[in-house]
Design a protein around this motif. Structure first.
Motif, PDB file in Angstrom:
ATOM      1  N   UNK A 236       0.820  -1.230   0.000  1.00 25.98           N
ATOM      2  CA  UNK A 236       0.000   0.000   0.000  1.00 25.98           C
ATOM      3  C   UNK A 236       0.849   1.274   0.000  1.00 25.98           C
ATOM      4  N   UNK A 237       1.907   1.317   0.824  1.00 27.46           N
ATOM      5  CA  UNK A 237       2.752   2.516   0.855  1.00 27.46           C
ATOM      6  C   UNK A 237       3.499   2.692  -0.462  1.00 27.46           C
ATOM      7  N   UNK A 238       3.955   1.592  -1.030  1.00 31.50           N
ATOM      8  CA  UNK A 238       4.688   1.675  -2.289  1.00 31.50           C
ATOM      9  C   UNK A 238       3.790   2.223  -3.395  1.00 31.50           C
ATOM     10  N   UNK A 239       2.517   1.803  -3.407  1.00 25.07           N
ATOM     11  CA  UNK A 239       1.597   2.287  -4.435  1.00 25.07           C
ATOM     12  C   UNK A 239       1.211   3.745  -4.206  1.00 25.07           C
ATOM     13  N   UNK A 240       1.048   4.150  -2.927  1.00 25.01           N
ATOM     14  CA  UNK A 240       0.707   5.548  -2.647  1.00 25.01           C
ATOM     15  C   UNK A 240       1.868   6.478  -2.996  1.00 25.01           C
ATOM     16  N   UNK A 241       3.087   6.027  -2.716  1.00 26.30           N
ATOM     17  CA  UNK A 241       4.259   6.860  -3.011  1.00 26.30           C
ATOM     18  C   UNK A 241       4.460   7.008  -4.516  1.00 26.30           C
ATOM     19  N   UNK A 242       4.181   5.923  -5.252  1.00 24.24           N
ATOM     20  CA  UNK A 242       4.321   5.935  -6.717  1.00 24.24           C
ATOM     21  C   UNK A 242       5.707   6.428  -7.107  1.00 24.24           C
ATOM     22  N   UNK A 243       5.795   7.440  -7.974  1.00 25.22           N
ATOM     23  CA  UNK A 243       7.103   7.942  -8.410  1.00 25.22           C
ATOM     24  C   UNK A 243       7.447   9.285  -7.773  1.00 25.22           C
ATOM     25  N   UNK A 244       6.857   9.530  -6.593  1.00 24.73           N
ATOM     26  CA  UNK A 244       7.174  10.776  -5.876  1.00 24.73           C
ATOM     27  C   UNK A 244       8.456  10.616  -5.058  1.00 24.73           C
ATOM     28  N   UNK A 245       9.151  11.723  -4.846  1.00 20.12           N
ATOM     29  CA  UNK A 245      10.320  11.713  -3.967  1.00 20.12           C
ATOM     30  C   UNK A 245       9.854  11.561  -2.525  1.00 20.12           C
ATOM     31  N   UNK A 246      10.701  11.006  -1.677  1.00 19.44           N
ATOM     32  CA  UNK A 246      10.316  10.766  -0.294  1.00 19.44           C
ATOM     33  C   UNK A 246       9.987  12.056   0.428  1.00 19.44           C
ATOM     34  N   UNK A 247      10.654  13.154   0.088  1.00 17.85           N
ATOM     35  CA  UNK A 247      10.364  14.438   0.738  1.00 17.85           C
ATOM     36  C   UNK A 247       8.951  14.901   0.421  1.00 17.85           C
ATOM     37  N   UNK A 248       8.516  14.662  -0.783  1.00 19.60           N
ATOM     38  CA  UNK A 248       7.155  15.036  -1.163  1.00 19.60           C
ATOM     39  C   UNK A 248       6.131  14.104  -0.541  1.00 19.60           C
ATOM     40  N   UNK A 249       6.455  12.812  -0.502  1.00 14.52           N
ATOM     41  CA  UNK A 249       5.533  11.820   0.039  1.00 14.52           C
ATOM     42  C   UNK A 249       5.321  11.991   1.543  1.00 14.52           C
ATOM     43  N   UNK A 250       6.376  12.375   2.270  1.00 19.04           N
ATOM     44  CA  UNK A 250       6.294  12.509   3.730  1.00 19.04           C
ATOM     45  C   UNK A 250       6.358  13.957   4.189  1.00 19.04           C
ATOM     46  N   UNK A 251       5.876  14.878   3.387  1.00 15.83           N
ATOM     47  CA  UNK A 251       5.956  16.293   3.767  1.00 15.83           C
ATOM     48  C   UNK A 251       5.133  16.613   5.010  1.00 15.83           C
TER      49      UNK A 251
END
Length: 432
Positions: A236-251
């Motif tokens: 689930x986390x891998x699909x939500x993150x998709x191709x976003x950078x970690x800084x954007x995903x966990x802002x």
């Protein structure tokens, strides 16, 4: 449930092929053999001298807390088969704790006593020196290798030399080795990531779920395949993150982002520390003079998965190296559990909380013919604990020993007149 084969010696104490437990019972019942050792169970033949043997290989999977061991016999019909297995539990953590406590006591005493001029630090360490907690792992493993060499006709050795190939992790695009180009490359990286990220999702902390390798900085935006840019994520986390950078995903979760950034920059010093003990062990094995096969942790895991074997230290040992690619074993096999206890302690005085001596230990290690750690048979004629028991004792310097039965582990006191010695203390506790 499969049991270990019984180790066999001829009348000159030369190792023969291990036999089935039923065969050992028959030899003992007919008086053709006697018990030589209880753990691991070994018999000695009274009349036979020499005999034909097959090739046996000692296989080792060294670990930080436990080391897996297996004896693999190469039978003509069945091929490589596990005939004996053991799991050795080290006490490195206890050694480290004791040394830290000793250091703290010394520093406290020196702070409270008269001033002492500083000394010039001219102490040098020998080449290949390891901290005591790490050297202990090497020494105990080598002790058991040497014992098995005395009790079984061993012709070769195998060892998992490195848990992770650090060069392959740092330079995954490098060529020249088969696993860097084929199936094993993924196992090498996955094994390291599981250890580095604690076998849980880096983004939500989920455990005991299927984990996938994720690029912290996505490849579509210039991210590399270096291990420092990889982490583990649940689906689930891998699909939500998709191709976003970690800084954007966990802002919206800056604390978790900071932790991930710190952990991704961690060096390979932990892997190097584990590898250093394995190299010291390898040098000890080479010094024996037998052929030594080596392999990586990634290769071990690959062999185990290909043969659909469950995870266990002794099974990993059987699957080490190229020879572990096709090995027969019973997954329900009961290995001998071996726990290192040491041979006593070097501390000569009991200390108070300030580190000053308050009493001295007795100098003797034996009392009435027994010492702590001896394996005995207790035949108690009457009382609350009447019966026959097998177990381990801890002596006191009075006729009342602490007895730990191997059956249920419930401790009680016993008089030494009811005890019969079965095996002298050798620094280990055994559970079959």
């Amino acid at each position: 449930m499969t049991q270990n084969r019984v180790l066999v010696l001829d009348k000159n104490r030369q190792p023969l092929m291990p036999c089935h437990p039923a065969r050992a019972r028959e030899l003992l019942r007919k008086g053709k053999a006697a018990v030589f050792r209880r753990h691991p169970f070994t018999i000695i033949l009274k009349d036979r001298e020499g005999g034909e043997v097959q090739q046996i290989r000692i296989k080792l999977d060294p670990g930080s807390k436990e080391t897996g061991m297996a004896l693999v016999a190469h039978f003509a019909r069945r091929g490589p088969t596990v005939i004996w297995a053991g799991e050795l539990t080290h006490q490195g953590a206890a050694i480290r704790k004791a040394l830290e406590q000793r250091r703290a006591h010394r520093r406290f005493r020196r702070a409270k006593l008269r001033y002492r001029a500083p000394r010039f630090d001219n102490r040098t360490r020998r080449e290949g020196w390891l901290p005591p907690s790490l050297q202990h792992r090497v020494d105990t493993t080598m002790t058991w290798v040497e014992r098995l060499l005395r009790w079984a006709p061993v012709s070769a050795l195998s060892q998992e030399l490195v848990r992770f190939d650090t060069q392959a992790l740092q330079n995954p695009e490098s060529s020249g080795a088969e696993y860097q180009q084929g199936t094993l490359q993924g196992y090498e990286v996955r094994e390291y990531l599981l250890e580095k990220w604690g076998r849980k999702c880096a983004y939500c902390g989920a455990e005991n779920v299927s984990l996938e390798i994720d690029h912290i900085h996505p490849r579509s935006k210039g991210g590399s395949d270096r291990v420092s840019n990889l982490t583990l994520a649940c689906r689930p986390c891998n699909q939500r993150k998709a191709n976003r950078d970690v800084a954007e995903f966990l802002e919206k979760d800056p604390k978790r982002l900071a932790r991930i950034e710190a952990q991704r920059k961690a060096t390979l010093k932990d892997a190097a520390a584990v590898n250093s003990t394995r190299w010291a062990l390898w040098r000890g094995l080479v010094a024996i003079g037998l052929p030594v096969e080596v392999g990586t942790g990634g290769r071990t895991k690959w062999n185990r998965h290909r043969q659909n074997y469950p995870k266990a230290h002794w099974i990993d040992a059987a699957c080490v190296g190229e020879s572990g690619g096709a090995v027969r074993l019973d997954a329900d096999h009961r290995p001998l559990a071996i726990r290192a206890m040491g041979h006593g302690e070097r501390q000569q005085a009991r200390l108070n909380r300030y580190g000053f001596p308050v009493g001295h230990k007795a100098g003797a290690k034996r009392f009435l013919g027994f010492q702590t750690g001896d394996i005995v048979r207790a035949v108690i004629p009457a009382g609350k604990y009447a019966g026959t028991f097998l177990g381990r004792i801890a002596i006191r310097f009075r006729p009342s020993f602490s007895f730990v039965p191997s059956a249920d582990g419930k401790v009680f006191d016993v008089h030494p007149k009811h005890l019969t010695l079965l095996q002298r203390s050798d620094g280990y506790v055994y559970t079959q």
